[in-house]
Design an enzyme around this catalytic site. Structure first.
Site, PDB file in Angstrom:
ATOM      1  CG  ASN A 111       2.860   4.785 -13.434  1.00  0.00           C
ATOM      2  OD1 ASN A 111       3.770   5.579 -12.984  1.00  0.00           O
ATOM      3  ND2 ASN A 111       2.044   5.138 -14.064  1.00  0.00           N
ATOM      4  CD  GLN A 162       2.676   0.397 -10.541  1.00  0.00           C
ATOM      5  OE1 GLN A 162       2.610  -0.980 -10.391  1.00  0.00           O
ATOM      6  NE2 GLN A 162       1.489   1.195 -10.728  1.00  0.00           N
ATOM      7  CB  ALA A 164      -5.938  -1.383  -1.209  1.00  0.00           C
ATOM      8  CG  HIS A 165      -6.541  -0.151  -7.271  1.00  0.00           C
ATOM      9  ND1 HIS A 165      -6.307  -0.072  -8.634  1.00  0.00           N
ATOM     10  CD2 HIS A 165      -6.199   1.312  -6.921  1.00  0.00           C
ATOM     11  CE1 HIS A 165      -5.761   1.300  -8.993  1.00  0.00           C
ATOM     12  NE2 HIS A 165      -5.923   1.934  -8.074  1.00  0.00           N
ATOM     13  CB  CYS A 204      -6.064   9.558 -28.447  1.00  0.00           C
ATOM     14  SG  CYS A 204      -6.271   9.933 -30.273  1.00  0.00           S
TER      15      CYS A 204
HETATM   16  C1  LIG Z   1       3.011   5.354  -9.544  1.00  0.00           C
HETATM   17  C2  LIG Z   1       1.238   5.674  -9.359  1.00  0.00           C
HETATM   18  N1  LIG Z   1       1.080   6.603  -8.478  1.00  0.00           N
HETATM   19  C3  LIG Z   1      -0.353   6.982  -8.126  1.00  0.00           C
HETATM   20  C4  LIG Z   1      -1.359   6.220  -8.715  1.00  0.00           C
HETATM   21  C5  LIG Z   1      -2.784   6.516  -8.425  1.00  0.00           C
HETATM   22  O1  LIG Z   1      -3.189   5.633  -7.469  1.00  0.00           O
HETATM   23  P1  LIG Z   1      -4.855   5.567  -7.498  1.00  0.00           P
HETATM   24  O2  LIG Z   1      -5.420   4.699  -8.398  1.00  0.00           O
HETATM   25  O3  LIG Z   1      -5.184   4.910  -5.995  1.00  0.00           O
HETATM   26  O4  LIG Z   1      -5.393   7.045  -7.216  1.00  0.00           O
HETATM   27  C6  LIG Z   1      -1.296   5.033  -9.464  1.00  0.00           C
HETATM   28  C7  LIG Z   1      -2.177   4.418 -10.340  1.00  0.00           C
HETATM   29  O5  LIG Z   1      -2.226   4.238 -11.340  1.00  0.00           O
HETATM   30  C8  LIG Z   1       0.413   4.885  -9.855  1.00  0.00           C
HETATM   31  O6  LIG Z   1       0.641   3.856 -10.491  1.00  0.00           O
END
Ligand SMILES: Cc1ncc(COP(=O)(O)O)c(C=O)c1O
Length: 375
Positions: free
Chosen positions: A149, A177, A198-199, A324
């Protein structure tokens, strides 16, 4: 062009109107508890099962292998901890560049954990993985994400899955991702556990799903009613689930056009950066990376120290590669894991199909004023 411009789509994405519409209609009409056996309950249940069918079709799973959750964080926590408990896992192989919801869950298991080495692009070494797996003694869970990510590196999930199969190890893949952007076919890629949220694909926040291969049996991690086939108790987030399915359906339907547009935006950004600036580093630039993530490391200067602040006041939403703590700024664990020079400032720009070339032009013009090393 409206400000602010949103270049933080790996963090979260805006809801699409079609998704809001689908959710609105269910929010208005379907209030029945999906566990109730009367007509309103049955209707809510059928809405959830239709959504499950959509998800299962997209990843080529059976409906019985798809479970809705409140987030990918929940899915990763639940699958990893339950797999360790139920399958007698005594060793986990992972990397230090996994998402904190995976890393912290693994650490909480208090079992032997091996962190694969990462090169400066954030790539794993398949020979190292193969070598570790050849020691067949400890029952092993391999937990590796599909796309990182922060720096966007794409891991070779097909090869990883095949290695795990060959050595009888379980494979957990955080595909947050990748879902809706890159193809996932669990019939072709032998993954045991997969998570999604989903988001990240223009669906609502607070809902995700997990895929658990039908040949693997793990204990529930939330106890209560018999929702989600006893795996995950709690009255279902009906509206979120409907939004997730609609967003996923749209993402898959429009995948080619969305992804080629997103790739063209990233290519434009990188080309312009290389033309106008010197001494920039593209993190994971030597690896295969996701089209929607560009992680740029700027040289140290007084101006670059204020980069995130200045981007924000100039109407650009992006993400820092540092955190930070105790008043001291330091690189994120992912950047530390790839040996990034902590004096440089990293900014992650991440795109969706809603971004435009005009926004990239605006970003470049602003960056010219925010970093001194312009040629
Ligand atoms: C690679 C990865 N795994 C897990 C998550 C966590 O997802 P959620 O916001 O649904 O907890 C994220 C979200 O930033 C992510 O980018």
């Amino acid at each position: 062009m409206n400000l602010p411009i949103y270049l933080d789509n790996a963090s979260t994405t805006p809801l699409l109107p079609e998704v809001i519409e689908a959710m609105n209609s269910v929010m208005t009409d379907e209030y029945g508890n999906p566990s109730s056996i009367h007509a309103k309950g049955r209707k809510s249940k059928s809405v959830i099962e239709a959504a499950r069918k959509t998800v299962a079709k997209v990843i080529n799973a059976s409906v019985a292998e798809v479970f809705f959750t409140s987030s990918a964080t929940e899915a990763n926590n639940g699958m990893i901890s339950s797999a360790v408990k139920s399958l007698g896992i005594s060793r986990i192989i992972t990397t230090k560049a996994e998402h904190p919801c995976v890393l912290n869950t693994i650490q909480s298991q208090k079992i032997d954990t091996v962190y694969l080495s990462l090169n400066s692009n954030g790539e794993i070494d398949l020979y190292e993985l193969n070598h570790l797996l050849s020691d067949s003694d400890p029952k092993t869970l391999v937990s590796l994400m599909y796309i990182n990510n922060e720096i966007g590196v794409i891991h070779p999930v097909n090869k990883i899955a095949e290695l795990c199969k060959e050595h009888n190890a379980y494979f957990h893949c955080d595909a947050v991702q990748a879902v809706g952007k890159y193809k996932i076919d669990v019939q072709k890629t032998p993954i045991h556990f997969l998570s999604s949220s989903a988001h990240k694909f223009h669906g609502p926040k607070g809902v995700g799903f997990m895929y658990i291969n039908g040949d693997v049996s793990i204990e529930p991690y939330l106890y209560g009613g018999s929702q989600e086939r006893n795996m995950r108790a709690g009255t279902e987030n009906l509206y979120g689930i409907v939004g997730l399915a609609k967003a996923l359906e749209l993402a898959v339907h429009e995948k080619e056009s969305r992804m080629s547009h997103i790739a063209s935006l990233k290519a434009k950004l990188l080309e312009e950066l290389m033309t106008h600036f010197v001494d920039l580093k593209i993190n994971a630039g030597g690896a295969q990376t996701a089209a929607h993530i560009a992680s740029i490391s700027f040289p140290h200067s007084d101006k670059s120290e204020l980069m995130m602040f200045n981007l924000d006041i100039n109407g650009i939403c992006a993400s820092a590669g540092s955190a930070c703590s105790s008043g001291v700024e330091h690189d994120s664990p992912v950047l530390e894991a790839i040996g990034h020079d902590p004096k440089r400032k990293t900014v992650r720009f991440s795109f969706s199909h809603l971004n435009t070339a005009e926004e990239i032009d605006y970003l470049i013009e602003k960056l010219k004023t925010l970093t001194p090393l312009q040629s």
